[in-house]
Design a protein around this motif. Sequence first.
Motif, PDB file in Angstrom:
ATOM      1  N   UNK A 129       8.510  42.154  63.984  1.00 35.56           N
ATOM      2  CA  UNK A 129       6.921  41.846  63.929  1.00 35.56           C
ATOM      3  C   UNK A 129       5.902  42.920  64.274  1.00 35.56           C
ATOM      4  N   UNK A 130       4.936  42.903  63.745  1.00 35.16           N
ATOM      5  CA  UNK A 130       3.913  43.844  64.068  1.00 35.16           C
ATOM      6  C   UNK A 130       3.690  43.467  65.805  1.00 35.16           C
ATOM      7  N   UNK A 131       3.527  44.770  66.437  1.00 39.04           N
ATOM      8  CA  UNK A 131       3.385  44.422  67.892  1.00 39.04           C
ATOM      9  C   UNK A 131       2.226  43.518  68.384  1.00 39.04           C
ATOM     10  N   UNK A 132       1.170  43.619  67.379  1.00 43.88           N
ATOM     11  CA  UNK A 132      -0.030  42.857  67.521  1.00 43.88           C
ATOM     12  C   UNK A 132       0.252  41.383  67.596  1.00 43.88           C
ATOM     13  N   UNK A 136       2.277  40.399  70.744  1.00 47.51           N
ATOM     14  CA  UNK A 136       1.470  40.160  71.910  1.00 47.51           C
ATOM     15  C   UNK A 136       0.738  38.777  71.838  1.00 47.51           C
ATOM     16  N   UNK A 137       0.227  38.385  70.669  1.00 46.09           N
ATOM     17  CA  UNK A 137      -0.270  36.989  70.630  1.00 46.09           C
ATOM     18  C   UNK A 137       1.009  36.130  70.998  1.00 46.09           C
ATOM     19  N   UNK A 138       1.898  36.121  70.643  1.00 46.50           N
ATOM     20  CA  UNK A 138       3.037  35.401  70.993  1.00 46.50           C
ATOM     21  C   UNK A 138       2.990  35.108  72.467  1.00 46.50           C
ATOM     22  N   UNK A 139       3.166  36.384  73.116  1.00 46.89           N
ATOM     23  CA  UNK A 139       3.388  36.465  74.651  1.00 46.89           C
ATOM     24  C   UNK A 139       2.263  35.575  75.273  1.00 46.89           C
ATOM     25  N   UNK A 140       0.890  36.090  74.768  1.00 49.27           N
ATOM     26  CA  UNK A 140      -0.092  35.397  75.608  1.00 49.27           C
ATOM     27  C   UNK A 140      -0.252  34.001  75.417  1.00 49.27           C
ATOM     28  N   UNK A 148      -9.066  36.205  72.871  1.00 46.41           N
ATOM     29  CA  UNK A 148      -8.789  35.534  71.777  1.00 46.41           C
ATOM     30  C   UNK A 148      -9.741  34.084  72.329  1.00 46.41           C
ATOM     31  N   UNK A 149     -11.066  34.201  73.022  1.00 47.67           N
ATOM     32  CA  UNK A 149     -11.552  33.130  73.200  1.00 47.67           C
ATOM     33  C   UNK A 149     -11.993  32.360  72.144  1.00 47.67           C
ATOM     34  N   UNK A 150     -12.378  33.032  71.046  1.00 48.46           N
ATOM     35  CA  UNK A 150     -12.986  32.224  69.915  1.00 48.46           C
ATOM     36  C   UNK A 150     -11.412  31.955  68.773  1.00 48.46           C
ATOM     37  N   UNK A 158      -2.447  35.356  61.470  1.00 47.77           N
ATOM     38  CA  UNK A 158      -1.022  34.659  61.880  1.00 47.77           C
ATOM     39  C   UNK A 158      -1.757  33.672  62.890  1.00 47.77           C
ATOM     40  N   UNK A 159      -1.007  32.387  63.196  1.00 45.30           N
ATOM     41  CA  UNK A 159      -1.256  31.646  64.067  1.00 45.30           C
ATOM     42  C   UNK A 159       0.033  31.413  65.062  1.00 45.30           C
ATOM     43  N   UNK A 160      -0.154  31.224  66.240  1.00 46.38           N
ATOM     44  CA  UNK A 160       0.794  30.886  67.131  1.00 46.38           C
ATOM     45  C   UNK A 160       0.446  29.670  68.032  1.00 46.38           C
ATOM     46  N   UNK A 161       1.331  28.594  68.119  1.00 44.20           N
ATOM     47  CA  UNK A 161       1.164  27.393  68.965  1.00 44.20           C
ATOM     48  C   UNK A 161       2.370  27.038  69.592  1.00 44.20           C
TER      49      UNK A 161
END
Length: 358
Positions: free
Chosen positions: A237-240, A243-247, A281-283, A329-332
Amino acid sequence: MSAARRAAVLARLAERELDALLVTNLVNVRWLTGFDGSNAAVVIGEHALRFITDFRYLTQSAEQLDPEWEREIATDLLKRAVDGLPAAPLKLGFDDAHLTVRQHEQLRKLVGEREVQLVAAGGIVEALRAVKDEAEIELIRAAAVLADAAFEEVVGAGIVGRTERDVALDLEIAMRRRGAAGVSFAPIVAAAEHGARPHAVPRDVPIPPDTLVVIDWGAQLDGYASDCTRTVATGPLDPRDEAVYETVLVAQEAALEAVRAGPTGREIDAVARAIIDDAGHAEHFGHGLGHGVGMEVHEGPRLGKTGEDQIAAGNVVTVEPGIYVPGAIGVRIEDLVAVTDGGYEVLNTLPKALRTVG
Ligand code: ZN
Ligand code: ZN
């Protein structure tokens, strides 16, 4: 019907000074009686334990109901429910959350000249349903474990190059083959930028490599639903995105640790929201943290900004923060948990560390 369940209903009726409750919502009827047909009504009170259905369900209702229920067969269930009320002044609760305007009008006419006071009493059974007993928690766990096995079979075999729709359909088939009565909702399989839509509808588009795929699915088994989400990678993955996944994972685990009897749904939601807000990522987290799951896949209590009810032992809720970056992307990540006095118990079994599938 268990003595405890009946006593709980009667206690709620006493609180509201109701003599009886007319139950017309079929999920509530099933929770009260075990009957899972498509047409029935119940009148329950201190002096009433009446079940009314039509001729088609004569045999099925005899099999599914305990003998304590007085079973009645009728063509017009509401008429029969009112005709069978005692000739005395009484307060009858009805389910204003589910009765149609037309049914309400009919009920009002049927009551007519009688000394029956109709009282809007929606939510009584739903509030009781929100607190599960041990047997119900085991049924939800069984649905969750079945859904997990279907995920392993389908997603574990690889999804790159297959269409989202095909993977979603395969999940449905795998759950049905394992004994599910059905899906608790149409599965979501959403790759790359499509995953940025929380309620994405699977497309006829092949899943690409080296991106994230949100998969949200659940089984319906023995009257109870499950609900789980995993987001998987289909390559480096792109590191960005990593990072989203990790958050999301950190937020999900922090919120889980806040789950116990006592806090409100809003307070638990705030734990995950603070972490996602701090990461900038509030919004991108526009939905609530979770919801109750039971006979229905969305029921009380609510975990979100408007969740003012206190979470109680016996609640079964999802904990599902997400980050949705439009066009990217999306992560849930979603777990299904039973609330205990001191904490929680996760009912599904799949690990949450970022997993790469081919
Ligand atoms: Zn879900
Ligand atoms: Zn959910």
